[in-house]
Design a protein around this motif. Structure first.
Motif: not given
Length: 515
Positions: A249, A289, A292-293, A296, A300-301, A303, A317-318, A326
């Protein structure tokens, strides 16, 4: 006439170095379930890419004819390699040579590795497995004097941390200098039951009156939960893969921008689950989460720091292939209140993202700083101010998505609000200088005490103020810039990252005083 004989001698010495500490120490290393240093390098680096430097450095003894009689290699292996096709410096400890003691490592090799990483703008991965310091007190018999402590290379470490990513993998007992090197990194990993990190080992603790084992004093359950190390994994192989993924990343140095990967997800994906993921009662926790998932790029997440400061979720993440940092409040832990360790985690992560030019997406759910004697004893006020300052000192764009609560000083620290507020609010948003719950009773204590029916008055007051705290009323005054359908979050974040990328500039970071 040629130098063939010298080359043959060179190859002989290289073979001696490859024996490491010898058959018995190597057998003990494997008997503990640990790889040898050379096996570790081979597993971490892309196949065939490792170029070793200083392989034949070590301790040699010569006979009367000046021929080499015995050779013990340095317990520090260093060189350059490719990780996922990118050049990286590797510095690895060999526990089979005097337990990885620093005085057997030839400190110049460590300094050379760190200098090379900083000067040639290459990430540094350290595999640490050593007792650190000057080794055993027995060494004083060979050199009968003590010394004023000095740490060669620490200046280079301090400078290197401002230039390139430092990754430390704790792969055994790491004490003294070893422990210091684990902590002096942007990202650190421990292996469960295999590694321990402590200032000094159990014999020193026992001499001070505390009878403990290595695991009790510096095992993963302690160091993974207090933030000394970032991530805890189950095996050395997982540690290597975690290091490779972390570096994927980041740019090679602060003098570059992170690389965009080929997107593997559609930018306009709308997740239906987001419309109902936050309970409508305003109290029941949800799993951040999952948010987030869902927003993104798929899969890509990554943690960072799962086991400490658990009121906030941090990671990388991307978005449409672009790397981002994040932050996400976690209401499962004190409703997401910022305790002292949460504040430390926020400050550290914001610094990491800002240094390596990653825009940040902050999924906000924060009822404020933690309140009470325990929180104040832990220093939440100072830690909180430091976290807020870190956020305001960050020089990367931040997009805040207000999921639910945003109260008080901590709730205000979702971004540097003196800059453009690139912010989206879900209809579940609940914000203010203090929560309504409890505040109404405090503000109307006299009226409630004098009322004929206090419960009816309280219900009436709650109904009135529930209407006042509607996010739509905030938006009417443009205090909430946009209220969005939660399902639109990903397309809007993809739009954000494309705009944010235009503002990024490579280079060293300069920050002011932090209280």
């Amino acid at each position: 006439m040629s130098w063939q004989k010298s080359i043959e001698e060179l190859r002989r010495r290289e073979r001696l170095a490859e024996k490491m500490g010898g058959e018995e120490p190597v057998s003990r290393q494997r008997g503990r379930g640990k790889l040898t240093v050379r096996e570790r390098v081979a597993f971490l680096a892309d196949p065939g890419s490792f170029h070793e430097i200083g392989k034949i450095a070590g301790n040699a003894t010569y006979g009367a004819d000046d021929e080499l009689e015995h050779f013990t290699p340095s317990n520090s292996v260093m060189g350059r390699a490719q990780l996922n096709g990118k050049s990286t410096v590797i510095l690895a400890d060999d526990f089979t040579v005097r337990g990885g003691a620093a005085d057997a490592s030839i400190w110049q090799k460590m300094v050379q590795a760190i200098k090379m990483a900083a000067e040639y703008r290459l990430p540094l991965v350290q595999m640490i497995d050593g007792t650190g310091g000057g080794g055993s007190v027995k060494m004083l018999e060979k050199d009968p004097r003590t010394y004023i402590p000095e740490t060669p290379g620490w200046n280079e470490i301090t400078h290197g941390l401002t230039q390139v990513p430092f990754v430390s993998l704790a792969l055994g007992p790491c004490a003294g200098m070893g422990a210091g090197r684990v902590a002096a990194s942007h990202f650190s990993v421990m292996v469960k039951e295999l590694s321990q990190v402590f200032v000094a080992g159990p014999p020193v603790a026992i001499a001070l009156g505390e009878d403990v084992t290595k695991e009790e004093m510096g095992g993963w359950k302690i160091q993974g939960q207090n933030g000394t190390v970032d991530n805890v994994v189950n095996s050395e192989a997982e540690a290597f893969e975690t290091a490779r993924r972390f570096l994927s990343y980041l740019p090679a140095s602060v003098h570059e921008l992170p690389e965009r990967e080929q997107p593997n997800d559609t930018p306009d994906r709308r997740e239906e689950s987001l419309i109902s993921i936050v309970p409508t009662d305003g109290k029941t926790p949800y799993k951040p989460r999952k948010i987030v998932e869902a927003t993104v790029d798929k899969g890509s997440f990554f943690e960072i720091g799962h086991d400490w400061g658990r009121g906030i979720v941090c990671g990388f993440a991307r978005l449409d292939g672009y790397p981002v940092g994040i932050l996400a409040g976690d209401p499962f832990f004190l409703d997401g209140a910022w305790t002292a360790d949460v504040c430390d985690k926020v400050a550290r992560h914001m610094d990491l993202c800002s240094q390596f030019h990653l825009p940040v997406v902050h999924f906000v759910d924060c009822p404020g700083f933690a309140v009470g004697v325990k929180a104040e004893t832990a220093g939440v006020t100072r830690a909180g101010v430091r976290a807020m300052t870190a956020i305001y000192q960050a020089d990367v764009p931040v997009c805040s998505v207000v999921i639910r609560k945003a109260y008080g000083l901590a709730g205000s620290a979702m971004m540097n609000q003196s800059r453009t507020k690139w912010r989206y609010c879900w209809p579940s948003g609940d914000w203010g200088s203090l929560p309504m719950a409890g505040g109404i009773e405090a503000a109307f204590r006299k009226e409630l005490a004098e009322a004929e029916d206090p419960d009816a008055l309280k219900a009436q007051l709650y109904k009135k103020f529930d209407a006042i705290r509607s996010p739509f009323r905030t938006a009417e005054s443009f205090y909430a810039e946009e209220i969005i359908d939660p399902r639109d979050t990903r397309p809007l974040l993809v739009d954000f990252i494309h705009h944010a990328w235009r503002t990024l500039e490579p280079g060293e970071r300069r920050i002011g005083f932090r209280p």
